[in-house]
Design a protein around this motif. Structure first.
Motif, short mmCIF file in Angstrom:
data_model
loop_
_atom_site.label_atom_id
_atom_site.label_comp_id
_atom_site.label_asym_id
_atom_site.label_seq_id
_atom_site.Cartn_x
_atom_site.Cartn_y
_atom_site.Cartn_z
N ALA A 97 1.06 -1.27 -0.02
CA ALA A 97 -0.10 0.09 0.04
C ALA A 97 1.03 1.28 0.18
N ALA A 98 1.88 1.25 0.91
CA ALA A 98 2.88 2.54 0.78
C ALA A 98 3.43 2.62 -0.52
N LEU A 99 3.90 1.49 -1.21
CA LEU A 99 4.52 1.39 -2.34
C LEU A 99 3.36 2.17 -3.67
N ILE A 100 2.29 1.59 -3.50
CA ILE A 100 1.33 2.16 -4.39
C ILE A 100 1.17 3.58 -4.23
N ALA A 101 0.97 3.81 -2.87
CA ALA A 101 0.72 5.35 -2.69
C ALA A 101 1.96 6.35 -2.98
N HIS A 102 2.84 5.77 -3.00
CA HIS A 102 4.35 6.43 -3.24
C HIS A 102 4.16 6.69 -4.74
N LEU A 103 4.09 5.69 -5.46
CA LEU A 103 4.02 5.58 -7.17
C LEU A 103 2.97 6.65 -7.61
N ALA A 104 1.78 6.41 -6.74
CA ALA A 104 0.60 7.34 -7.41
C ALA A 104 0.80 8.73 -7.20
N LYS A 108 0.70 8.34 -12.99
CA LYS A 108 -0.22 7.65 -13.11
C LYS A 108 0.29 5.91 -12.89
N VAL A 109 -0.70 5.09 -11.93
CA VAL A 109 -0.04 3.96 -11.72
C VAL A 109 -1.35 2.89 -12.42
N ARG A 110 -0.83 1.79 -13.23
CA ARG A 110 -1.63 1.18 -13.63
C ARG A 110 -1.46 -0.25 -12.89
N MET A 111 -2.53 -0.96 -12.77
CA MET A 111 -2.36 -2.03 -11.88
C MET A 111 -3.31 -3.09 -12.33
N HIS A 112 -2.94 -4.70 -12.57
CA HIS A 112 -3.60 -5.52 -13.11
C HIS A 112 -3.98 -6.44 -11.93
#
Lengths: 330, 330
Positions: A97-104, A108-112
């Motif tokens: 979650a911390a990584l996704i928040a950092h990247l976002a 733009k972050v794309r996730m599958h």
């Protein structure tokens, strides 16, 4: 789309949320938990696991993710109940979650998402109930209980194998001490606490006539760490009458009595609402959410001496309620 | 077949071991680790990960498993180097090792192993080297270093992103303070510490002529927790000359000096063996093996203030070695 809370999501509105994957990144308050208020910290965070997917779906989100609700970060996704939302939903480990928040925050972050859970058809299962018949008022009941079902990542040792063991041990202790209480001690291992409470609902349906004869209901559903005392939903007069019991519990540090406005214990909630004096063991929760609803909820997390303290606490309270001269006033 | 240690395996012998899956169930000494001796506890347990598969294979075992070597039990298998043994080998989480041991004590246990690792062909990679040229003796070197590679379950923040950051920060600190040391400060991010040390071997091959001009080599490879001081392999006279440096390190609790007979730091071992004074930062290891070689070795495990202490410790020691009047005696 990463949001901290429901307000932030609402402020974004349908236009910005529609078609996106929403991550609720509410951070579990570890300081509060380490300071002894773990269940309060849980209550604040778990709202996003429970109601997050629905809130995201209402704004047109494609899917919802929640930062796992727990007090230790070991890259474990925590499972648990969410209200049906009609969109895919899942938990990610705190680190992710911390990584996704950092990247976002960078762009733009794309996730599958590959989510594998299945909702299988309902199957027949049972509450497990055993009565230790009362010597004078077998028609009056004191319920001691935990719940039998658990999440399947671990083996459910702390949630809630421990509660079932403690409830069973209560009857075992009275037997071993040759204590035959005046009222019937009813041991219940509830089925399906975790995904809707159909076990306790069935009990309410089948045994609602007994509620008036139920002088107290106790549940243990917060692990097996040292018991600090009981959370109770009962009249002030009833609480007052428990003072001599607390004297005994004080000898091993389990004498706290915390009146609550909400029913303590999911499976005894219906009884509590109907006026049955309801009690739940308050365990020391400092490590409970390290393991709760994870693959690491296994038997090695239980300290035998602390499990015994819990059995002692439930036995003392259960016997007191079953043996006191008059039932607690409602 | 569950064994506690090599002796127990040996006592069983070829007849009992042949065709079996052997589980080395050596239990990591958490008390020792919590008491500050984490690396000693690791040393005792990691032998089974390193040499267990080969020992099992030598007695005809079909496969080898090792209880994960770590100080926290969160159902995580820990990875790491094992000597090639010609049989399948893997790690199981502590909880699963305990379960297998329990079941094996009750009777025959059948396991089906699905192990997915692949040994891929070698690929070209590099040590990363940067020199801050000395003002008086640019041909003399002080090496400050960490290693660049890590295991792939996590992101290698504590093992050993932290070491690389601390080594780089050493040069950065000297630049910022406008301190130009007399000797050359060489920052090295070693490649391939984890699976054989080909990076440091290549350095030894290419730069062995520099060893005689290398006045000291420092590595940080034990995480980013508070630095307690340095493990050193150097002459007693050289240690003695570090006393004034320890005075400075004492101001933030990093003044311990522990002489070792073995080279401190895998990547500086060849230099240490050739007589180069060698030093390794000793970090507080109480939580290091909670995360080491697991999916949970991620950046959030690093406390920035403690990382800064490590950079300060390496900078103080590195600058002292690079700037002292005469090189440390060998």
């Amino acid at each position: 789309m990463v949001v901290k809370d429901f307000d932030e999501l609402k402020a974004l509105g349908h236009d910005k949320v529609a078609g996106k994957i929403v991550l609720f990144n509410e951070i579990f308050d570890k300081q509060k938990a380490a300071g002894g208020m773990a269940f309060a910290a849980y209550g604040e965070s778990v709202r996003y696991r429970g109601a997050g997917p629905k809130a995201a779906a209402d704004l047109g989100a494609a899917a919802a993710l929640v930062r796992s609700v727990g007090s230790a970060d070991f890259r474990l996704p925590h499972t648990g109940f969410s209200f049906p939302a009609g969109i895919p939903a899942g938990a990610v480990a705190a680190e992710d979650a911390a990584l996704i928040a950092h990247l976002a925050a960078e762009g733009k972050v794309r996730m599958h998402l590959t989510l594998t859970p299945q909702k299988l058809p309902d199957a027949i299962s049972y509450n497990v109930i055993a009565d230790l018949k009362g010597s004078e008022h077998p028609e009056q009941f004191v319920i001691v209980s935990g719940h039998l079902d658990s999440w399947d990542l671990g083996t459910g040792a702390i949630d809630d194998g421990a509660g079932v063991a403690v409830a069973m041990e209560t009857a075992e202790i009275l037997q071993r001490l040759h204590l035959r209480p005046k009222r019937t001690l009813r041991v219940i291992a509830w089925m399906d606490e975790e995904s809707g409470g159909s076990g306790s609902q069935a009990y309410s349906k089948d045994y609602s006539a007994d509620f008036i004869h139920t002088v107290g209901a106790i549940e243990s559903d917060s692990g097996a760490a040292h018991p600090l005392g009981f959370a109770v939903k009962m009249s002030a007069r009833a609480s007052e009458l428990l003072r001599p019991v607390l004297e005994i519990l004080q000898s091993f540090g389990a004498s706290a009595l915390l009146p609550t406005s909400y029913p303590p214990g999911a499976d005894i909630a219906a009884m509590a609402e109907s006026g049955v004096p309801a009690l739940s063991i308050m365990q020391d929760g400092r490590t409970y959410f390290h393991y709760h609803h994870t693959a690491a909820d296994t038997l090695d997390k239980i300290v035998p001496s602390e499990l015994r303290e819990n059995a002692a606490a439930m036995a003392v309270m259960g016997y007191a309620l079953a043996n006191m001269k008059d039932p607690l006033p409602r």
